[in-house]
Structure formats: structure tokens, C-alpha cells
Design a protein around this motif. Structure first.
Motif, PDB file in Angstrom:
ATOM      1  N   ASP A 401       0.821  -1.219   0.000  1.00 57.41           N
ATOM      2  CA  ASP A 401       0.000   0.000   0.000  1.00 57.41           C
ATOM      3  C   ASP A 401       0.854   1.267   0.000  1.00 57.41           C
ATOM      4  N   MET A 402       2.167   1.125  -0.068  1.00 52.03           N
ATOM      5  CA  MET A 402       3.112   2.238  -0.181  1.00 52.03           C
ATOM      6  C   MET A 402       3.116   3.171   1.018  1.00 52.03           C
ATOM      7  N   THR A 403       2.537   2.737   2.105  1.00 54.54           N
ATOM      8  CA  THR A 403       2.472   3.625   3.275  1.00 54.54           C
ATOM      9  C   THR A 403       3.852   3.890   3.861  1.00 54.54           C
ATOM     10  N   ARG A 404       4.742   2.921   3.730  1.00 52.76           N
ATOM     11  CA  ARG A 404       6.093   3.095   4.285  1.00 52.76           C
ATOM     12  C   ARG A 404       7.101   3.528   3.235  1.00 52.76           C
ATOM     13  N   GLY A 405       6.731   3.435   1.974  1.00 56.39           N
ATOM     14  CA  GLY A 405       7.640   3.836   0.895  1.00 56.39           C
ATOM     15  C   GLY A 405       8.919   3.023   0.876  1.00 56.39           C
ATOM     16  N   LEU A 406       8.831   1.727   1.206  1.00 52.73           N
ATOM     17  CA  LEU A 406      10.038   0.906   1.318  1.00 52.73           C
ATOM     18  C   LEU A 406      10.795   0.783  -0.001  1.00 52.73           C
ATOM     19  N   ALA A 407      10.068   0.759  -1.095  1.00 51.28           N
ATOM     20  CA  ALA A 407      10.715   0.555  -2.389  1.00 51.28           C
ATOM     21  C   ALA A 407      11.285   1.847  -2.973  1.00 51.28           C
ATOM     22  N   LYS A 408      10.850   3.002  -2.449  1.00 49.68           N
ATOM     23  CA  LYS A 408      11.196   4.300  -3.030  1.00 49.68           C
ATOM     24  C   LYS A 408      12.707   4.514  -3.187  1.00 49.68           C
ATOM     25  N   PRO A 409      13.520   4.324  -2.169  1.00 46.61           N
ATOM     26  CA  PRO A 409      14.950   4.632  -2.339  1.00 46.61           C
ATOM     27  C   PRO A 409      15.634   3.758  -3.393  1.00 46.61           C
ATOM     28  N   TYR A 410      15.142   2.543  -3.582  1.00 42.32           N
ATOM     29  CA  TYR A 410      15.794   1.636  -4.532  1.00 42.32           C
ATOM     30  C   TYR A 410      15.390   1.954  -5.968  1.00 42.32           C
ATOM     31  N   TYR A 411      14.121   2.319  -6.157  1.00 42.27           N
ATOM     32  CA  TYR A 411      13.708   2.736  -7.495  1.00 42.27           C
ATOM     33  C   TYR A 411      14.346   4.073  -7.861  1.00 42.27           C
ATOM     34  N   GLU A 412      14.501   4.944  -6.879  1.00 36.96           N
ATOM     35  CA  GLU A 412      15.176   6.225  -7.152  1.00 36.96           C
ATOM     36  C   GLU A 412      16.644   5.974  -7.532  1.00 36.96           C
ATOM     37  N   ALA A 413      17.296   5.067  -6.819  1.00 38.47           N
ATOM     38  CA  ALA A 413      18.697   4.779  -7.108  1.00 38.47           C
ATOM     39  C   ALA A 413      18.841   4.176  -8.500  1.00 38.47           C
ATOM     40  N   ALA A 414      17.960   3.251  -8.838  1.00 37.01           N
ATOM     41  CA  ALA A 414      18.016   2.613 -10.158  1.00 37.01           C
ATOM     42  C   ALA A 414      17.745   3.635 -11.253  1.00 37.01           C
ATOM     43  N   ALA A 415      16.752   4.508 -11.026  1.00 36.51           N
ATOM     44  CA  ALA A 415      16.419   5.528 -12.027  1.00 36.51           C
ATOM     45  C   ALA A 415      17.605   6.462 -12.257  1.00 36.51           C
ATOM     46  N   GLY A 416      18.268   6.843 -11.166  1.00 36.58           N
ATOM     47  CA  GLY A 416      19.410   7.741 -11.296  1.00 36.58           C
ATOM     48  C   GLY A 416      20.536   7.107 -12.114  1.00 36.58           C
ATOM     49  N   LEU A 417      20.787   5.838 -11.892  1.00 31.77           N
ATOM     50  CA  LEU A 417      21.839   5.141 -12.635  1.00 31.77           C
ATOM     51  C   LEU A 417      21.484   5.021 -14.118  1.00 31.77           C
ATOM     52  N   LEU A 418      20.221   4.753 -14.402  1.00 31.85           N
ATOM     53  CA  LEU A 418      19.788   4.629 -15.796  1.00 31.85           C
ATOM     54  C   LEU A 418      19.805   5.980 -16.499  1.00 31.85           C
ATOM     55  N   GLU A 419      19.366   7.014 -15.798  1.00 33.84           N
ATOM     56  CA  GLU A 419      19.353   8.352 -16.402  1.00 33.84           C
ATOM     57  C   GLU A 419      20.774   8.808 -16.737  1.00 33.84           C
ATOM     58  N   ALA A 420      21.708   8.448 -15.882  1.00 37.28           N
ATOM     59  CA  ALA A 420      23.096   8.871 -16.105  1.00 37.28           C
ATOM     60  C   ALA A 420      23.731   8.130 -17.272  1.00 37.28           C
ATOM     61  N   LYS A 421      23.171   7.028 -17.595  1.00 34.32           N
ATOM     62  CA  LYS A 421      23.750   6.191 -18.637  1.00 34.32           C
ATOM     63  C   LYS A 421      23.516   6.774 -20.025  1.00 34.32           C
ATOM     64  N   GLY A 422      22.286   7.202 -20.322  1.00 34.96           N
ATOM     65  CA  GLY A 422      21.962   7.744 -21.639  1.00 34.96           C
ATOM     66  C   GLY A 422      21.974   6.679 -22.720  1.00 34.96           C
ATOM     67  N   ASN A 423      21.345   6.965 -23.856  1.00 32.52           N
ATOM     68  CA  ASN A 423      21.286   6.020 -24.992  1.00 32.52           C
ATOM     69  C   ASN A 423      20.903   4.612 -24.536  1.00 32.52           C
ATOM     70  N   LEU A 424      19.755   4.556 -23.880  1.00 32.25           N
ATOM     71  CA  LEU A 424      19.325   3.299 -23.278  1.00 32.25           C
ATOM     72  C   LEU A 424      18.841   2.303 -24.313  1.00 32.25           C
ATOM     73  N   GLU A 425      19.138   1.032 -24.034  1.00 35.29           N
ATOM     74  CA  GLU A 425      18.587  -0.036 -24.845  1.00 35.29           C
ATOM     75  C   GLU A 425      17.148  -0.286 -24.439  1.00 35.29           C
ATOM     76  N   ALA A 426      16.456  -1.099 -25.231  1.00 32.23           N
ATOM     77  CA  ALA A 426      15.027  -1.319 -25.002  1.00 32.23           C
ATOM     78  C   ALA A 426      14.754  -1.846 -23.598  1.00 32.23           C
ATOM     79  N   GLY A 427      15.523  -2.842 -23.154  1.00 36.88           N
ATOM     80  CA  GLY A 427      15.309  -3.407 -21.819  1.00 36.88           C
ATOM     81  C   GLY A 427      15.552  -2.388 -20.734  1.00 36.88           C
ATOM     82  N   GLU A 428      16.543  -1.531 -20.929  1.00 38.92           N
ATOM     83  CA  GLU A 428      16.841  -0.498 -19.935  1.00 38.92           C
ATOM     84  C   GLU A 428      15.727   0.533 -19.875  1.00 38.92           C
ATOM     85  N   LYS A 429      15.167   0.872 -21.029  1.00 37.94           N
ATOM     86  CA  LYS A 429      14.034   1.813 -21.038  1.00 37.94           C
ATOM     87  C   LYS A 429      12.845   1.222 -20.288  1.00 37.94           C
ATOM     88  N   THR A 430      12.621  -0.071 -20.479  1.00 36.99           N
ATOM     89  CA  THR A 430      11.513  -0.732 -19.786  1.00 36.99           C
ATOM     90  C   THR A 430      11.710  -0.670 -18.277  1.00 36.99           C
TER      91      THR A 430
END
Length: 474
Positions: A401-430
């Protein structure tokens, strides 16, 4: 080591090519003194009186003298072996093929290929039909001059058309680990005429090259003629397992352990038997017992890792979580350099167990998986993006139910790494869309419209056909 190979190859031939000592009054003498010499275990000084007595009675008998020399060779007293070979030559007025054969073996032990070949040639000159002399000559020259080795075997073919020359050539190719060459050469000889040792080598060459289907007819021929020969039952199990014929593999395994003569079981025998048990009958207890027996034997380090892996996998499939975890940790320790995938597998085991325990205990096991992902991220920064995605998925399940936001820091970390990469492949965009979707839903639950819409706009940029985003961007 080369000398050992030369003598080993020659020993393989003795069954069908070495001239037999006549069963005569000499044979009892030969048997008795050979036993005395071999029982000395190389301490031939301790038996000098017995040896001297036999020598005095047989100093003109080359058959007895050369047999004594061969016995000395077997206990690694090459000085005495040479002495008795020369005694035999003297008794035979320097023309006695077995004595030259023995002298050739002694030179081979000293890694003197040229001298060994010279003696083998003299053995041939004295007895042009002595097949073992040709074969040993070819053996010492097979690396120096393969053409000369083959030519020598062709000489034998002319002298002894009854001898399977192609099988002989294939045999030393097998010993030299030229399995392709051994197979092609064995194919030139009629299968029905190959002896038990050659059939074994022929089939084994197929196993080493992964030619399991091609090797089966050889096994069938071997089993037909030698049904209790352990190597045929062993290879029958190996081949059929690799081909997915699990019931047949199990049948051969049962034959190997219960209907084979003089079996000296190896760790591989128990390993394949265990694999066959679990694949044919889902007999995980039987498989685990076989794997453990294999593990208790002399197993190369790399293969120990595979064995332990098989044990934990069998326990895991059986549903015995405690033992699965125990052996998985043993597997990681044996491997020494576990990979990110190994940690992922451990996390999945915790997750699977969490699904099987009472609900009140579920989160504690899922958090063990979370800690495993955390350890993996620290150890493998190159894999941090994907590991954070996996950790995010896990925590999104824990905190549905996202009340604790447990997944938030990990999705943010993954998003930051992907954004920094640039020129993403299809799987990375997904995967980046997955991150943005979670964060968009999270901020929607927090009633932070601005942040919510910012993430859904990012989703739309990456995936213009995404209709889910539309409901948040109206």
C-alpha cells in the motif's frame, strides 16, 4: 610423464598383441620369481639370494631371464631390468625380440625416445610379427613424427593382417587425448571386431567430445558382448542422461552399481546416478544421498562446487528450506568468488520460503532477501542498477500500500543510474519506466500532484503509448 605414457600404451596392447609365454615347465618358474620380485616393492636387495638361485638355473633360458627383467621394471629397478635383458640377449646370441622390447621400455622410462625406438626396431628385426614392438615404436614417435608412427603401423599391417592396426593407431591417439583423431581412426575398424578396451576408448572419446547420440551404438555393442563391464554401464548412464533419456539413464545406473564386475565407483558415477534419480522419478532423497556420497570422495575443487550446488537445488525443490540454505551457503563458500547472480539466487530462496510460512513470519524472511540484495549491491556496484530494481520489486511487495515507501529509495537509485547512462537499450528503457511508474504511484498516494505528474510525464516520454499515464496527466 612421457615415459609413463609410453609404457601405459604398451600395456593396453598386451591383452591381444604381446607374444604369450608358452605354458611349459618354465611358466612355474616365471610365475614364482615374478611374484617374489614384485612383492619386494622395489627393495630388490632383500631378495638377491632367491634371484641369484633362479638366474643360475636359467642363465641360458632367455624367456625366464626377460620375464625377470620385466618384473624388475615393474618395481622400478631399471638397472636390474637392463641387466637381465642383456642376460637374455646373451643367452639368445643377441637375437631375442622380447629382450629388445624390454630395453626399449627402459629407455622410454628415461624419456629417451630415440634409443627406445632403436631397441623397438631391433625387436621388430628379430621378430617381424611382434605387434607390440611396432606399436611401441609408433608410440614413442607419435609426437616427434606422426608420419613415421603411421608408417610403422602400416608395416605391421603388411606383416600381421590379423591385427587390428587401425584400432592400435586409435588407441595411442586416445592416450594422447586426440579424441577426434581416435574416433575417426576407430571408425575404420569394424565395430564388431574391436576388443573391450577399444570399445571403451571409442565410447569414451565420444563422451569427452559431447557426441552422446553417436556414442550410444558403441555402448550397445559393448553391452551386448560384455554386459557386466562397468565402463559400458557407466557410459550408458552418462550418455542417456545427457540425451534426456532419464529412465534409461537410471536403468544403466542400477546396472552399474548392482550388475557390474569389479566396479571402482567414482564421484561422477554417484553424481550422474543422483541426477538420473531426481530426473526420472523425482527421487530427491535418493539423489541427495548419491550427491553426498560423491562429495565424500576425491573430487576436484571445481566439481565440488557443482556437487554442492546440486545438493542445495535438490533440497530446495524438495521444499527443505533449512538444508537448502545450509548447502547454498556451503556453495558460496566453496565457490570463493560468488557472483551477483549467486546473491540473487539466495534472495529468491528467501522469497520462496516467505511464500510458504505463516503470514506473521513472512516479512522477516523477505527482509532477509532485502539484506541479501543490499550486500550484493555493495559487492557489485557494476550491477547496482538491476539489483536495485530487484530490491525495489521486493520492497514494493512487502509494502504493497506504499504507506512506508520501502521501495522508493531503490527505485530512485536505479532511475538515477539509468538516467546517467543515456542512450538506453530497449530493456533499460523498460526498467526505467518501471521506476517512474512506482514513483508516480507513490507520490499519488502521498497526494503530491506535482511530483506525481512529473514522473508520469517521464513515463510518457519513454513510452508514448502508455495509457496508464494519461489518467494522471489530465
Amino acid at each position: 610423464m612421457k615415459a609413463i605414457k609410453y609404457l601405459f600404451i604398451g600395456a593396453l596392447m598386451l591383452v591381444f598383441s604381446a607374444p604369450a609365454v608358452a605354458q611349459s615347465e618354465d611358466q612355474a618358474t616365471i610365475d614364482a620369481i615374478t611374484k617374489v620380485i614384485k612383492n619386494s616393492n622395489g627393495n630388490t636387495e632383500s631378495i638377491k639370494d632367491e634371484v641369484k638361485a633362479v638366474y643360475k638355473k636359467n642363465k641360458k633360458n632367455p624367456a625366464v631371464l626377460v620375464a625377470m627383467g620385466n618384473a624388475f621394471k615393474e618395481v622400478k629397478d631399471t638397472a636390474s631390468a637392463r641387466e637381465y635383458a642383456n642376460y637374455a640377449l646373451k643367452a639368445a646370441k643377441n637375437h631375442y625380440s622380447p629382450a629388445h622390447l624390454l630395453l626399449g621400455d627402459i629407455w622410454a622410462i628415461a624419456d629417451k625416445a630415440g634409443e627406445a625406438a632403436s631397441e623397438y626396431q631391433m625387436a621388430i628385426d628379430d621378430d617381424p610379427k611382434n605387434a607390440d614392438a611396432y606399436f611401441k615404436y609408433a608410440s614413442v614417435y607419435r609426437k616427434v613424427s606422426p608420419k613415421l608412427a603411421v608408417a610403422k603401423l602400416e608395416e605391421l599391417r603388411a606383416q600381421r593382417p590379423d591385427v587390428a592396426v587401425d584400432a592400435m593407431a586409435a588407441r595411442f591417439l586416445f592416450d594422447a587425448k586426440d579424441f577426434e583423431g581416435a574416433i575417426e581412426t576407430y571408425k575404420k575398424a569394424p565395430l564388431a571386431k574391436l576388443d573391450r578396451g577399444d570399445l571403451t576408448n571409442f565410447a569414451t572419446s565420444h563422451y569427452f567430445l559431447g557426441k552422446h547420440a553417436e556414442g550410444l551404438p558403441i555402448i550397445e555393442e559393448g553391452i551386448k558382448r560384455f554386459p557386466r563391464h562397468a565402463p559400458f554401464n557407466r557410459l550408458g548412464m552418462f550418455f542417456n542422461y545427457e540425451l534426456g533419456n532419464y529412465d534409461k539413464a537410471l536403468d544403466f545406473g542400477d546396472r552399474l552399481f548392482n550388475a557390474s564386475d569389479s566396479l571402482k565407483a567414482s564421484w561422477m558415477d554417484h553424481f550422474y546416478h543422483g541426477l538420473s534419480m531426481q530426473s526420472a522419478r523425482s527421487d530427491f532423497d535418493g539423489a541427495i544421498s548419491q550427491f553426498k556420497t560423491a562429495l565424500s570422495m576425491d573430487v576436484p575443487a571445481a566439481n565440488r562446487v557443482s556437487l554442492i550446488q546440486s545438493i542445495y537445488q535438490a533440497f530446495s525443490t524438495k521444499g527443505d528450506f533449512d538444508n537448502a540454505i545450509k548447502y547454498y551457503n556451503d556453495y558460496l563458500a566453496a565457490k570463493g568468488n560468488p557472483s551477483a547472480n549467486d546473491y540473487n539466487s539466495l534472495a529468491k530462496m528467501y522469497i520462496k520460503h516467505a511464500e510458504e510460512v505463516p503470514e506473521a513470519e513472512r516479512e522477516q524472511w523477505m527482509m532477509k532477501a532485502d539484506a541479501t540484495y543490499g550486500e550484493a549491491i555493495a559487492k557489485f556496484p557494476a550491477n547496482a542498477e538491476y539489483l536495485n530494481i530487484l530490491r525495489g520489486r521486493l520492497n514494493a511487495t512487502i509494502d504493497a500500500d506504499m504507506t512506508r515507501g520501502l521501495a522508493k529509495p531503490y527505485y530512485e537509485a536505479a532511475a538515477g543510474l539509468l538516467e546517467a547512462k543515456g542512450n538506453l537499450e530497449a530493456g533499460e528503457k523498460t526498467r526505467l519506466v518501471e521506476c517512474y511508474r512506482y514513483l508516480g504511484w507513490y507520490y499519488n498516494e502521498k497526494a503530491d500532484k506535482e511530483q506525481c505528474q512529473s514522473y508520469w510525464r517521464k513515463v510518457k516520454e519513454l513510452d508514448p503509448s502508455n495509457t496508464e499515464a494519461d489518467q494522471f496527466l489530465q
